[in-house]
Design a protein around this motif. Sequence first.
Motif, short mmCIF file in Angstrom:
data_model
loop_
_atom_site.label_atom_id
_atom_site.label_comp_id
_atom_site.label_asym_id
_atom_site.label_seq_id
_atom_site.Cartn_x
_atom_site.Cartn_y
_atom_site.Cartn_z
N GLU A 99 -6.64 1.28 -33.61
CA GLU A 99 -7.14 3.07 -33.08
C GLU A 99 -7.25 3.75 -34.60
OE1 GLU A 99 -9.46 3.91 -30.74
OE2 GLU A 99 -8.94 2.01 -29.32
N ALA A 100 -6.32 3.76 -35.76
CA ALA A 100 -6.01 4.29 -36.28
C ALA A 100 -6.12 3.91 -37.58
CB ALA A 100 -4.60 4.28 -36.62
N ALA A 101 -7.13 3.29 -37.80
CA ALA A 101 -7.76 2.34 -38.73
C ALA A 101 -8.91 1.67 -38.56
CB ALA A 101 -6.37 1.73 -40.25
N SER A 102 -8.74 0.98 -39.74
CA SER A 102 -9.94 -0.59 -40.00
C SER A 102 -9.52 -1.45 -40.06
CB SER A 102 -11.20 -0.30 -40.48
OG SER A 102 -12.20 0.75 -40.93
N PHE A 103 -8.89 -2.33 -39.02
CA PHE A 103 -8.38 -3.48 -38.82
C PHE A 103 -9.13 -4.64 -40.41
CE2 PHE A 103 -6.41 -7.20 -37.38
CZ PHE A 103 -4.88 -7.14 -37.97
N VAL A 104 -8.47 -5.26 -40.48
CA VAL A 104 -9.47 -6.76 -41.32
C VAL A 104 -8.65 -7.49 -40.33
CG1 VAL A 104 -11.08 -7.23 -42.73
CG2 VAL A 104 -10.90 -4.88 -42.19
N PRO A 105 -9.01 -8.70 -40.09
CA PRO A 105 -8.40 -9.82 -39.52
C PRO A 105 -8.36 -10.69 -41.04
CG PRO A 105 -9.09 -9.21 -37.70
CD PRO A 105 -9.61 -8.45 -39.25
N THR A 106 -7.17 -11.15 -42.35
CA THR A 106 -8.34 -11.43 -43.36
C THR A 106 -7.24 -12.99 -43.97
OG1 THR A 106 -8.21 -9.99 -44.27
CG2 THR A 106 -8.10 -11.16 -45.03
N THR A 107 -8.41 -15.09 -43.52
CA THR A 107 -7.47 -15.77 -43.15
C THR A 107 -8.17 -16.43 -43.31
OG1 THR A 107 -6.80 -17.20 -40.81
CG2 THR A 107 -8.55 -15.47 -40.89
N THR A 108 -7.27 -17.85 -43.80
CA THR A 108 -8.15 -19.29 -44.28
C THR A 108 -8.70 -20.05 -43.72
OG1 THR A 108 -5.86 -18.93 -46.03
CG2 THR A 108 -7.29 -20.91 -46.09
N ARG A 109 -8.27 -19.35 -41.93
CA ARG A 109 -9.17 -20.33 -41.06
C ARG A 109 -10.19 -20.06 -41.25
NH1 ARG A 109 -6.27 -19.99 -35.73
NH2 ARG A 109 -4.14 -19.95 -36.39
N THR A 110 -11.21 -21.31 -40.80
CA THR A 110 -12.55 -20.92 -40.79
C THR A 110 -13.27 -20.03 -39.58
OG1 THR A 110 -12.84 -23.16 -38.82
CG2 THR A 110 -12.45 -23.34 -40.97
N ARG A 111 -14.45 -20.01 -39.35
CA ARG A 111 -15.01 -19.12 -38.02
C ARG A 111 -14.16 -19.35 -37.01
NH1 ARG A 111 -20.97 -19.09 -40.03
NH2 ARG A 111 -20.19 -21.12 -41.27
N ALA A 112 -14.20 -21.09 -36.72
CA ALA A 112 -14.34 -22.02 -35.54
C ALA A 112 -12.65 -21.34 -34.83
CB ALA A 112 -14.68 -22.59 -35.74
N GLN A 113 -11.76 -21.84 -36.34
CA GLN A 113 -10.43 -22.07 -36.13
C GLN A 113 -9.91 -20.21 -35.44
OE1 GLN A 113 -9.26 -22.91 -39.05
NE2 GLN A 113 -8.92 -25.12 -38.70
N TYR A 114 -10.57 -19.29 -36.34
CA TYR A 114 -10.53 -17.68 -36.61
C TYR A 114 -11.18 -17.18 -34.40
CZ TYR A 114 -11.40 -12.84 -36.61
OH TYR A 114 -11.37 -11.33 -36.31
N GLU A 115 -11.95 -18.24 -34.45
CA GLU A 115 -12.55 -17.46 -33.05
C GLU A 115 -11.88 -17.67 -32.23
OE1 GLU A 115 -16.41 -18.81 -33.73
OE2 GLU A 115 -17.13 -17.09 -34.20
N ARG A 116 -10.82 -18.46 -32.25
CA ARG A 116 -10.24 -18.94 -31.26
C ARG A 116 -8.91 -17.74 -30.66
NH1 ARG A 116 -8.89 -24.72 -33.47
NH2 ARG A 116 -7.27 -23.98 -33.68
N ILE A 117 -8.89 -17.09 -31.58
CA ILE A 117 -7.88 -16.07 -31.71
C ILE A 117 -8.05 -14.69 -30.80
CG2 ILE A 117 -6.37 -14.24 -33.06
CD1 ILE A 117 -6.27 -16.06 -35.44
N SER A 118 -7.47 -13.80 -30.11
CA SER A 118 -7.48 -12.84 -29.21
C SER A 118 -6.64 -12.13 -29.17
CB SER A 118 -7.82 -12.63 -27.46
OG SER A 118 -8.07 -11.94 -26.76
#
Length: 284
Positions: A75-94
């Motif tokens: 709510e306070a900032a633009s949070f940007v997850p920044t990962t070496t994961r592939t898109r499919a691996q990232y999409e598993r995260i909630s």
Amino acid sequence: MTELRTAPQSESHTGGPRAVVASDLDRTLIYSTAALALTMPDQDAPRLLCVETHEHRPLSFMTEAAAELLAELGEAASFVPTTTRTRAQYERISLPGPAPRYAICANGGHLLVDGVSDPDWQRAVAARLAEECVPLEEVSAHLRRTADPQWLLKHRIAEDLFAYLVVQRDLLPDQWVKDLAEWAENRGWTVSLQGRKIYAVPKPLTKSAAVREVARRTGADLVLGAGDSLLDADLLLAVDRGWRPNHGELADTGWGAPTVVPLVERGVLAGERILREFLAATRA
């Protein structure tokens, strides 16, 4: 490091968050069951929230306190997850909190905007890789040729951008990793050992370039970052202020920079501390 440039114009939002917070995920904000062993004895462990499942199994966690802090940060900032994961691996995260407008996957190879990879960014990345390093096929073939089946568990290609191995860490010879790093260095690639995974990543494929692009689009006044591995070093050098936990490649080698704070916390508690620092810096 030269910044990748793409066509879209700035998306600065008057009155909105002017801070961008770019953070690595695995072993920085979220922790697998194996990584939880970095924390403390079981009897002292904090309450945890599962943030990733795969094939009906819980995979990654953060403390409940960290989950609340991340929701506040969104709510306070633009949070940007920044990962070496592939898109499919990232999409598993909630992750708790608002869905991030931007996310960076494949170590900067994909810039997601509302969950969709930006095609202009993909083209810019592909052009730079073609110019500045040997092809993925050459690196992948070298890995297959030199890895020992006694300790090699899996060989994977990620998003047609880089390669990684899953290994039995206690059998992995240190010298093999050093030799691979030297071989890769001469061909424009970087090697990073993270837990049971050995990554071979093109040097032009960086988190920092993608974060700079997000900062440009959002008109950010402040950029913060955190990470634990060699692949996060360029990110930490590019942000205004950064933090690293007391574990991982950067801690093990004593890596540091004037604008990067080395924390005393290890494991899942380091993730909680990082989020507290993000919030304090954003609100200051």
